[in-house]
Enzyme design. Structure first.
Site, PDB file in Angstrom:
ATOM      1  N   ASP A 147       0.868  -1.167   0.000  1.00 13.04           N
ATOM      2  CA  ASP A 147       0.000   0.000   0.000  1.00 13.04           C
ATOM      3  C   ASP A 147       0.916   1.231   0.000  1.00 13.04           C
ATOM      4  O   ASP A 147       2.140   1.127   0.152  1.00 13.04           O
ATOM      5  CB  ASP A 147      -0.969  -0.002   1.183  1.00 13.04           C
ATOM      6  CG  ASP A 147      -2.196   0.865   0.888  1.00 13.04           C
ATOM      7  OD1 ASP A 147      -2.154   1.636  -0.094  1.00 13.04           O
ATOM      8  OD2 ASP A 147      -3.183   0.794   1.626  1.00 13.04           O
TER       9      ASP A 147
HETATM   10  C1  BGC Z   1      -5.081   3.226  -0.034  1.00 16.81           C
HETATM   11  C2  BGC Z   1      -5.187   2.163  -1.094  1.00 16.81           C
HETATM   12  C3  BGC Z   1      -5.062   2.799  -2.459  1.00 16.81           C
HETATM   13  C4  BGC Z   1      -3.751   3.522  -2.529  1.00 16.81           C
HETATM   14  C5  BGC Z   1      -3.466   4.144  -3.881  1.00 16.81           C
HETATM   15  C6  BGC Z   1      -3.873   4.126  -0.220  1.00 16.81           C
HETATM   16  O1  BGC Z   1      -3.945   5.232   0.606  1.00 16.81           O
HETATM   17  O2  BGC Z   1      -5.048   2.611   1.236  1.00 16.81           O
HETATM   18  O3  BGC Z   1      -6.393   1.465  -0.953  1.00 16.81           O
HETATM   19  O4  BGC Z   1      -5.192   1.846  -3.460  1.00 16.81           O
HETATM   20  O5  BGC Z   1      -3.737   4.545  -1.556  1.00 16.81           O
HETATM   21  O6  BGC Z   1      -4.247   5.234  -4.136  1.00 16.81           O
END
Ligand code: BGC
Length: 752
Positions: free
Chosen positions: A283
């Site tokens: 993540d």
């Molecule tokens: C989120 C993810 C997301 C990623 C990319 C993160 O803050 O937890 O679910 O896919 O950002 O945008």
């Protein structure tokens, strides 16, 4: 401290004969330097508008451009549009030594430009086919815009309404969640990843993220292995079995271990036991956050832990690009770990067809033709109305007559063209949803007077992805007009709930009652007109005890997407007979959170005797929820009888058939979600009082009776021991069938 290198034998062994794909990847890997391999593991967000002039001033952007040209980047996120993705792809393909194309990821969560209802709402349809359809359309629109990978579905089982991201998942149940996980993977990926109108999906956040302590986003997670295996993991396993191309790990720790550094989850389970052959992306900076959690001394140790644990691609932490080469040279990390991670990434790029044509998704023609079409919006309307849940309908106040003399439409969300789009709205144009006012105007007959008044504003601050909401606590200037509108109307439709940015990432709440002046507005209207039909628009379960008691009807409409207003009007005026059921429990108050239907009995359940205090209960509120899991009404009435099992006792491995008759006693044809639950009465590890193990949505004509049949097999009758072993234990079982998790018929059988 650095962690000792280890390699799992299964990472490098490939017992199958080499396929064309394997040969291609082997050959390419053979040509790659260590630096080029590390580059493939590196993912950055876009730092400038690709379609604008190349960056000259902006240092960060200049660096990124340089890194793209020198093969240090394997993937980008947040670049979109056929032209922009083509430019970025060209930069890489034409300038790097091996010309390995980028894979473009984006959060296409519930639509790309045509917005479908938020995922929690779609789960309320209990019709996975709809999630498949919406994901397919979202994939088509995204693919036409250069995207070839979505960071969806989020398959985290969410039990806590305080956690803002419950809106992104399929609710509190692992069985329902697994069905929706499979449907979404099918929808995004289709039959063939190489089809230019499908995209790679991503099961996230692996794992346990939704169990953050006290519902506070990014907080630590403390769960036992029994919960991990039986509640958290099943939807991930279902997605893996469905062939999901990628997984994303998470921000959280579980019992102290950051999941990004968990080799048990990523290597042993996912890539080992489950045989997943795609790749795991971290993540956003979750590799870097290992240090902040306190589980690594610096970014280098983060890189070391993450790569060893099987986290293949580094989203935005720059840990791999900065440290992996060095770690290999020092002998801390074995290069085969890096090669294996690259192999997985190349595999998905290969399956997407990017080596045949890196520009296949950058199709400006498709982009013009396929996005936000009438057809897609018609699908959004269909999905939206089927996602709505009728929670109350006293004296059949709904459906409203299209020729009613006067209807008041009141509330801060009544003419809101933005909130229905929900959070995580990808490329939806702001203010583009059909508001409820527009929907009702289009639905009513010419003789009906629609008396609209906003009543009050809900928020009075910035509305965007990152800023904190500021709620209107004092401006009651619209109350007078609203009360007057209510007074002169036969019935009031009151649109209240949550702003779109009240739920979603980082939107945890300690109070899940209606914010601002909404309850006060309800009370003021109630003084002059008791016929209040509440339309709730929200992304999480809300605690609405007064509204539940005093309103005449409640329609849970959620954040329903681009066509929200039309879809709500379809339900309010009876053009569509509501069929949704809650995929999450609605508590009476926030103190009950987390509240869920599949709890364990405890040694002191209430109801054992008349005694109260020394039993497992609250002293100031009932244990029961406001609205239970699986609950939802229809304009028809369904009667259940004749619950019959084909055997009263089965051997392990046998199948058991369960039949029930459902009669539509109402005057309208309608769909009913027939739900089957079981309880394993005496097991080695106490089992929940009810577990959903089957459901079927059936259309039953007025006056008709339908027989619905379920088959229970080992797959439904067993559970995981905390060690992760699946077992079916002999003994007594109860089986329940009904229209929600509380109103059920009951039978019993034995496994010998
Ligand atoms: C989120 C993810 C997301 C990623 C990319 C993160 O803050 O937890 O679910 O896919 O950002 O945008």
């Amino acid at each position: 401290m650095l962690f000792s290198a280890f390699i799992l034998a299964s990472c490098t062994n490939n017992p199958k004969p080499a396929s064309e794909e394997d040969r291609f990847i082997d050959e390419l890997l053979g040509k790659m330097t260590l630096a080029e391999k590390v580059g493939q593991l590196n993912q950055y967000t876009s730092r400038w508008e690709m379609t604008g002039p190349a960056p000259t001033e902006n240092k960060g952007a200049q660096d990124l451009l340089q890194e793209l040209k020198s093969g240090m980047v394997g993937s980008m996120l947040n670049v979109n549009g056929a032209e922009a993705t083509r430019k970025a792809q060209q930069t890489v393909v034409e300038n790097t030594r091996l010309g390995i194309p980028l894979i473009f990821g984006y959060d296409v969560i519930h639509g790309y430009k045509t917005m479908f209802p938020i995922p929690l709402a779609e789960a309320a349809s209990w019709n996975p086919e709809l999630a498949r359809l919406s994901s397919q359309i979202a994939a088509k629109e995204a693919a036409a815009s250069g995207i070839n990978w979505t960071f969806a579905p989020m398959v985290d089982v969410g039990r806590d309404a305080r956690w803002g991201r419950v809106m992104e998942g399929a609710g509190e149940d692992p069985f329902l969640g697994s069905e929706f996980a499979k449907a979404r993977v099918q929808g995004f990926q289709g039959e063939d990843l190489a089809d230019e109108l499908t995209i790679a999906a991503c099961a996230k956040h692996f794992a346990g993220y939704a169990f953050s302590d006290a519902g506070r986003d990014y907080n630590s997670v403390e769960i036992g292995n029994e919960t991990l295996h039986n509640i958290v993991l099943p939807p991930f396993k279902a997605a893996a079995e469905e062939g999901v191309a990628t997984f994303m790990n998470g921000f959280n720790t579980i019992n102290g271990l950051p999941v990004t550094a968990s080799s048990y989850l990523q290597r042993d389970l996912l890539k080992g036991e489950w045989g997943f052959d795609g790749f795991v992306v971290s993540d956003w900076n979750s590799i870097g956050e290992i240090e902040i959690h306190g589980a690594a001394a610096n970014l280098k140790e983060c890189a070391d832990r993450a790569i060893k644990a099987g986290s293949d691609m580094d989203m935005e932490a720059r840990a791999y690009i900065k440290h992996l080469e060095e770690l290999v040279k020092e002998g801390q990390v074995d290069e085969t770990l890096i090669t294996e991670a690259v192999r997985r990434i190349l595999r998905i790029k290969y399956r997407l067809g990017l080596f045949d044509d890196p520009y296949k998704y950058c199709n400006a023609e498709n982009e013009k033709k396929l996005i936000y079409t009438n057809e897609n919006r018609a699908a959004a309307r269909k999905v939206a109305r089927e996602s709505m849940v009728l929670l109350k309908n006293n004296k059949h106040i709904l459906p409203l007559a299209t020729n009613a003399k006067s209807i008041a439409l009141i509330g801060p969300l009544a003419n809101d063209k933005d909130s229905p789009l929900g959070n995580w709205r990808a490329k939806a144009e702001s203010q583009s949803a059909v508001s409820l006012l527009e929907g009702m105007q289009a639905a009513i007959g010419q003789t009906t007077r629609l008396n609209y008044a906003e009543g009050c504003k809900l928020s009075i601050g910035p509305r965007n992805f990152t800023d904190r909401m500021i709620f209107n606590e004092s401006d009651r200037s619209g109350f007078t007009k609203a009360v007057a509108a209510a007074r002169k109307s036969e019935v009031v439709v009151l649109a209240i709930g949550e702003d779109c940015y009240q739920s979603g990432e980082g939107r945890s709440m300690t109070d899940i009652r209606l914010k601002g002046l909404q309850q006060e507005l309800f009370d003021a209207i109630y003084q002059v007109n008791k016929n209040i039909v509440v339309v709730l628009m929200n992304g999480r379960p809300l605690a609405i005890p007064e509204i539940a008691e005093k309103s005449a009807a409640i329609l849970e409409a959620w954040h329903a997407g681009s066509e929200a207003g039309h879809a709500i009007a379809d339900v309010l005026f009876g053009k569509y007979n509501p069929s949704g059921k809650l995929p999450v429990t609605f508590p009476r108050n926030v103190g009950q959170c987390p509240i869920f239907y599949n709890y364990k009995n405890t040694g002191r359940p209430t109801g054992m005797t008349d005694a109260w205090v020394l039993y497992s209960c609250y002293n100031d509120a009932p244990n029961s929820p406001q609205f239970p899991f699986g609950y939802g009404l229809s304009y028809s009435t369904f009667n259940y009888d004749n619950l019959v099992l084909d055997q009263s006792s089965i051997e392990k491995g046998d199948k058991l058939k369960v039949k029930v008759s459902v009669t539509n006693k109402g005057e309208l044809d309608g769909e009913e979600v027939v739900q089957l639950y079981i309880r394993d009465i005496a097991a080695t590890y106490a089992r929940p009082v009810k577990e959903l193990k089957g459901f079927e949505k059936v259309m039953i004509k007025a006056g008709e009776t339908k027989e619905v049949e379920f088959t229970l097999t080992e797959k439904e009758l067993g559970y995981y021991f905390p060690c992760g072993k699946y077992v079916v234990e002999p003994g007594e079982f109860q089986v329940f069938v009904g229209s929600n998790s509380v109103d059920v018929l009951q039978e019993q059988f034995t496994i010998k």
